[in-house]
Every structure is written in structure tokens, then in C-alpha cells.
Design an enzyme around this catalytic site. Sequence first.
Site, PDB file in Angstrom:
ATOM      1  N   CYS A  52       0.809  -1.222   0.000  1.00 28.02           N
ATOM      2  CA  CYS A  52       0.000   0.000   0.000  1.00 28.02           C
ATOM      3  C   CYS A  52       0.848   1.280   0.000  1.00 28.02           C
ATOM      4  CB  CYS A  52      -0.931   0.001   1.211  1.00 28.02           C
ATOM      5  SG  CYS A  52      -1.672  -1.589   1.583  1.00 28.02           S
ATOM      6  N   ASP A  84      -4.810  -3.474   6.914  1.00 30.68           N
ATOM      7  CA  ASP A  84      -5.957  -4.328   7.231  1.00 30.68           C
ATOM      8  C   ASP A  84      -5.912  -5.623   6.432  1.00 30.68           C
ATOM      9  OD1 ASP A  84      -6.543  -2.041   8.555  1.00 30.68           O
ATOM     10  OD2 ASP A  84      -8.392  -1.596   7.494  1.00 30.68           O
ATOM     11  N   SER A 480     -14.655  -3.877   6.393  1.00 27.05           N
ATOM     12  CA  SER A 480     -13.734  -3.412   5.360  1.00 27.05           C
ATOM     13  C   SER A 480     -14.526  -2.738   4.254  1.00 27.05           C
ATOM     14  CB  SER A 480     -12.974  -4.606   4.788  1.00 27.05           C
ATOM     15  OG  SER A 480     -12.359  -4.281   3.563  1.00 27.05           O
TER      16      SER A 480
END
Length: 540
Positions: A52, A84, A480
Site C-alpha cells: 500500500c 488491514d 472493510s
Amino acid sequence: MPVDPRRQSRVLLDGPDRAPARAMMKAVGFSDQDLVRPQIGVAHSWIGTMPCNWNHRKLAEKVMQGIRAAGGTPIEVNTIAITDGITMGTEGMKGSLISREVVADSVELVARSHMFDGLVTISGCDKTIPAMVMVLGRLDIPGLMLYCGSIMFGRCAGSSGPFANRNLTIQDVFEAVGAYNAGKISLEELKDVEDHACPGEGACGGQFTANTMATAYEMLGISPMGGNGIPAIDPRKEEVAFECGKRVMELVQKGITPRALITRKSFENAIAGVMATGGSTNAVLHLPATARDFGIKLSIDDFDRMARKTPVVADLKPWGNYTAPEMHEAGGMAVVGKRLLEAKLLHANEKTVTGRTIGEEIKRAAEPAGQRVITPLARPLKPTGGIAILRGNLAPGGCVIKLSGHKRDSHRGPARVFEREEDAFKAVKAGKIKAGDVIVIRYEGPKGGPGMREMLHVTGAIQGAGLGESVALMTDGRFSGATHGFMIAHIVPEAAEGGPIAALRSGDTINIDVKKRRLDVELSAAELKKRLARWRRRRI
């Protein structure tokens, strides 16, 4: 009144008394010339644990080049991040939401203590995005936020099976796990998805939480319109980073701070962007937290009010067909903004960090001919937004349901109660969840978890098992952005605080009615009160 572009750093670095500070700066390569220029922080979350944020240092170098070119002295600042996607379904996920505060606090501490004159923040994995905007509101020094960009979509090597011949994201890996556990795909097919869903650097590639917040902050005006949407590997990303460095210097020279730009109407624009793109329910956590740091109050009812009048016009994963890079190629949030302007749902005169209003930014953007990601206003994917706020005897303080991607507006069925996420996942994996059930996962809230974990491990398993259209799930935790289906989260009060969800028993009938905005258990008030009287606070 003339603007002093060194109003902050002058106190730290000027005059004979500040020679010790200058000496230490010179030890790491700063010159006398560097130290008489505006000192501009460049804060990012590069870390080796995830794709990310993998390009953060590369982007930071380009931002710093832009700052130098415009007459400033950049100072690189690094902080942490939690992903996550990797920690999901484990105890590690309990650190995710709180990392937002750690990121914001750490950058704030450095910027205040080292008296930066301006700040560019670079974000990536989803909690870093609100954090890097929250700190701009707290400090209120000239600054802006640049998102590092989406990962590209992947493709399976194989040509058969339910995951072949389609653009993949991390969402597909979670759902492939569910499909494998349900016997619908082979281990080899699961491995094919695993090996090819995430082809390189960048944040998760659907309208999950990262891209939801990145696009929302373009609509807010704190990020340059169109810059966040450029994928991580696109060479244009580095060009935008350079321009962000130059742009922050213009803001510093003019003394324009974030709170001078961002208003309550700006936040309404951001909420409209979330609703129009079917964005993540996590926006209901992150935008009010951001607003608070800008001295503005938002409530969950603001989201419901905006949802009732905002159509969904972007056909995006997790519930739709397209990925974030495809959204960018279709014109990005500027084209979504055109639809909102046409519907008279946008405050066009709100200012942005570019020096232009949000309306001007939207009008100057081109819409590619034949793009299919963003629908015409006359043919929305849904007439109202992708999120709704429910209340009832199970959520007197409210809860949030994600509506994008399914046509159901009600569900009535028996509760299947679980005290933690892992137990619910095992039940789905073992085939113990049946059509019509309402999965209840409690003691996963901010205090009960603690940490308010996301439930993608469970919701992905539900989808992979083919139960997405026939079951519902409710939790005092959160979801999420990659979650889709009939899912309710953020139930208030949470179980750990003695909320009504703590009184539920397996077999109780749950009634969800989106049109009436209700979440109820079919128990008398007397029975619910009697059960809650027996409740005892759990040790955490």
C-alpha cells in the site's frame, strides 16, 4: 498585512541564540541557505510490511524536489502504518483503527516541535489517509495531502473457474478463500488468485476504504482534484507529487491554511462523493473525525440525509464491476462531480488547495468518450446513496448499513450469535450458516475488541460460500471497504457497554427494515430490559 512564510521556523532557527539548532541541522546536510528558507515537512508512512505504501519515499523525493524548486527546504518525516488486508481475521487487526490516531499524533508532534512552515502529507493504506488530513486540520499550517494511488488490478493465469477472466483485487482473494472452503474451487485455483490479485505497489484497488477516502478528500478540497486517482505505478503520479511540492510553497507564500479553505459545506461535498460512488462505511468514522480536527461538527445523521438524495453513479468494486484504475481512466471524481453538479447536490463555490473552487475544478475536467464506469445522471445505478443509518431497539444510538450492490431493503431471520469474529468465520467455513440467518458478531467494538476490527474475513467467506444474497450480518465492530452484502456495523451502544446487542440469544428473530431505517429484535421491551439487567461487564 504581509505574510511571513517563515513565521514558524524563524523562531527555531534565526539569531545567535539558535546556533545549537542550526549546528545540529548542518550535521545532516542542511546549509545556511537551506535554513533561511521556509521549512516544509514531507510526512509519509513508508513501511516494508505492505504494498500500500511502497512508493511513499519515491513520491516524497518528488515532492521535495518541487519544494526546492519553489524556494523551500523540505524535511522528510516518516511514521507507521498497519495494513488491514494482512492483519484481517487476527488479533493484529485490533491495532488497525487506533493506528489512525498514532499516525496523526506522530506527524503532529514533529511538525509542532520542529516548527514547520508548511506540510505535505502522503497517504496510502486506509487509516493513513484520514490521519494525514486530520493532522492538517490540527496544525492549520499551509498544507495538502497526496494519496499514493491504487494498486493495479490482477488477472488469473488460468482461463477457467469463477475467478478467471476478470480483473482481480484483494477482495477476490478473501472471497476465493470462502469459495475454496465451500468446495467451489480447487486449491490450485485459490493459489492462482492469491498469486495474481495484487501485482505491485499501491493501495487496495476497488472503492474500498482507501480509495473511498482518497476520492472523498479530493471532493473536500484538501487534495488536488484528479491527483489522488492516478494509480501508484503511473508515471504521472510522480509529476503530480512534484507539483504538490510547488503548490504547498504557493500556499505558504500566501498564508493559506487548511481551515481557511475547508468548511462544513466542503464536508458535505465529501459525503456526497462517498454516496455517489457507493463508498466504504468507514467514511462514517473517518469524516467526522476529520471534521472535528477542523473545528467542524458532523453527525451520522448528516450521512443519512445526504444518502437519501444522492444517487449512486459509479459502478465500482466491491459491489460493482470496475476497479479504481478504471475509474481514473473514466475521468475520476471530476466526472462524478459533474453528475453531482447536474443534480444540484454539490456546493460548487467551496475552495480547494489548487486555488480554484471545486466547481471550477470539475468544469475544467474532460469526460472520456464512451466511458462506462460512471453512469449518466438519468440512469443511476441506485436512486439513493450506498449507506444508510438505522436505529431501533438493537441500535438506539444508531448503526450503519451498506446498501450498494444489492436490491434487498429488508431481512427477517433468526440470530446466530458469536462473541468474536474468529468463531463466526469457523461457522461459515463449517457450513453451519444457513439461508435466512442473521449472523451477530459482538464484543468487537472500540472497547469490546478492543479496537473495532473489520470483518472482511467473515464477509468474504459468506460471499465465497454463495450466501451473500440470503443472509445478513450485524456487528458492533466494523467492515472493510471491500465488504458487500446485507451488512450492518458500528452498532451503538456496543456490547461491551451493555448495549442491547449484548442481550441477544441465538434464535431470536431480527428484523431489518431499511425503508423505515430500523434494526430491531422481536422481543418485548420488558424482556429486553430483563435480559440486560442480568448482563455483567466482561473483563477485557
